[in-house]
Design a protein around this motif. Sequence first.
Motif, PDB file in Angstrom:
ATOM      1  N   ALA A  31       0.827  -1.202   0.000  1.00  0.00           N
ATOM      2  CA  ALA A  31       0.000   0.000   0.000  1.00  0.00           C
ATOM      3  C   ALA A  31       0.865   1.257   0.000  1.00  0.00           C
ATOM      4  O   ALA A  31       0.582   2.227  -0.734  1.00  0.00           O
ATOM      5  CB  ALA A  31      -0.932  -0.007   1.212  1.00  0.00           C
TER       6      ALA A  31
ATOM      7  N   CYS B  59       2.516   1.642  -3.480  1.00  0.00           N
ATOM      8  CA  CYS B  59       1.534   2.126  -4.453  1.00  0.00           C
ATOM      9  C   CYS B  59       1.277   3.618  -4.276  1.00  0.00           C
ATOM     10  O   CYS B  59       1.269   4.387  -5.249  1.00  0.00           O
ATOM     11  CB  CYS B  59       0.231   1.353  -4.318  1.00  0.00           C
ATOM     12  N   ARG B  60       1.048   4.036  -3.048  1.00  0.00           N
ATOM     13  CA  ARG B  60       0.746   5.443  -2.777  1.00  0.00           C
ATOM     14  C   ARG B  60       1.933   6.342  -3.136  1.00  0.00           C
ATOM     15  O   ARG B  60       1.750   7.440  -3.687  1.00  0.00           O
ATOM     16  CB  ARG B  60       0.384   5.623  -1.304  1.00  0.00           C
TER      17      ARG B  60
ATOM     18  N   LEU C 250      -6.045   2.235  -0.376  1.00  0.00           N
ATOM     19  CA  LEU C 250      -5.693   3.368  -1.238  1.00  0.00           C
ATOM     20  C   LEU C 250      -6.904   4.233  -1.547  1.00  0.00           C
ATOM     21  O   LEU C 250      -6.815   5.474  -1.568  1.00  0.00           O
ATOM     22  CB  LEU C 250      -5.058   2.847  -2.534  1.00  0.00           C
TER      23      LEU C 250
ATOM     24  N   ALA D 120      -7.574   8.270  -1.051  1.00  0.00           N
ATOM     25  CA  ALA D 120      -7.463   8.891  -2.374  1.00  0.00           C
ATOM     26  C   ALA D 120      -7.886  10.353  -2.322  1.00  0.00           C
ATOM     27  O   ALA D 120      -8.871  10.712  -1.671  1.00  0.00           O
ATOM     28  CB  ALA D 120      -8.323   8.131  -3.383  1.00  0.00           C
TER      29      ALA D 120
ATOM     30  N   THR E 262       1.359   9.491   5.595  1.00  0.00           N
ATOM     31  CA  THR E 262       1.244   8.309   4.744  1.00  0.00           C
ATOM     32  C   THR E 262       1.563   7.044   5.535  1.00  0.00           C
ATOM     33  O   THR E 262       0.860   6.032   5.434  1.00  0.00           O
ATOM     34  CB  THR E 262       2.193   8.426   3.535  1.00  0.00           C
TER      35      THR E 262
ATOM     36  N   LEU F  28      -1.242   4.066   6.108  1.00  0.00           N
ATOM     37  CA  LEU F  28      -1.031   2.840   5.340  1.00  0.00           C
ATOM     38  C   LEU F  28       0.103   1.955   5.844  1.00  0.00           C
ATOM     39  O   LEU F  28       0.316   0.883   5.273  1.00  0.00           O
ATOM     40  CB  LEU F  28      -0.740   3.210   3.871  1.00  0.00           C
TER      41      LEU F  28
END
Length: 345
Positions: free
Chosen positions: A179, A182-183, A215, A219, A228, A232
Amino acid sequence: MNTTLPHPDSVALDAALARQAILTKPTGSLGRLEDIACRFAAWQGRTVPAPLSPAIAVFAADHGVCEEGVSAYPSVVTGEMVKNFAAGGAAINVLAKGTGARLEVVDVGVAVDLSQLPIVHAKVRAGSRNLAREAALTRAEVEAALEVGAAAARRAIADGANLLVAGDMGIGNTTPSAALICRLTAYSPDVIVGRGTGVDDATLQLKQQVVGLALNRVAGRQLDGIDTLAELGGLEIAAIAGFYLEGARQRVPSLVDGFIACAAALAGVAIAPGLRDWLLASHRSQENGHGLALTALQLEPLVDLGLRLGEGSGAAACLPLLRLALELHAGMATFAEAGVSDKPA
């Protein structure tokens, strides 16, 4: 938090490069071993770096997202493996002993009570929350975990370490790591999420969906590096980021291990972009997305051995290679010293 980090020493780098050019070998013939030695020269501010003195810290924590069924192993294994570390029976124990590395195990968030073990007790909370449904951690908890990692770096450096290696232990931790990656890279879960400890196809698809839920939950929100990690991440991931950041503040580089360590490095770079200059990638793991995360960090791994264990094992396996790179740089004769003719200018 002070996010200004020192730069490697460019004068020492130039001097190390000049030394490499007069050693008794064709220029560049030792490939990346030459680059490694010169990078250590810049990190240490010395034309000839001091011999390698590595320290490994393994950070352990549990993850609330395991409630979603994303791991092949139950969460209880985290605590059981920490007991194995304490008893000296894990792969990282063998690797640390074999490479002469200092080893420390840190409980930053294991769900069970490990107070009887001879490890570092720095539990911020008993595992993270379920990141698919809510923030995994509060900002204050992330800051506390960052400090746990920073304190471990300070202990290692005070004990003489000139290279830091972080390892991880936390059942389910490839899910928050995916996660985060990806972020922080904008890649989608289908290319980043992997099998972790070896999940089947159905569980892999579930992991991708869980990462997607996390995510989607954040978003469109503006998040700094700490936020962050809070939304996550996980406690051991935040501690690793703090470990790397404190090393850089004290001009000590870090050798980055696998997928989880890469997620922590990306989070650390989001907090302080200058961290990138103090990182060296050890290996490319089998986990989906690790290579993409390394690319995002602008790091080229030293080896690809098909590893996917974690614990800092891939980085520890590379320590002899780094030690030899420094010994070659320090111990080889120059053309003049050896009385060997150099090629014409």
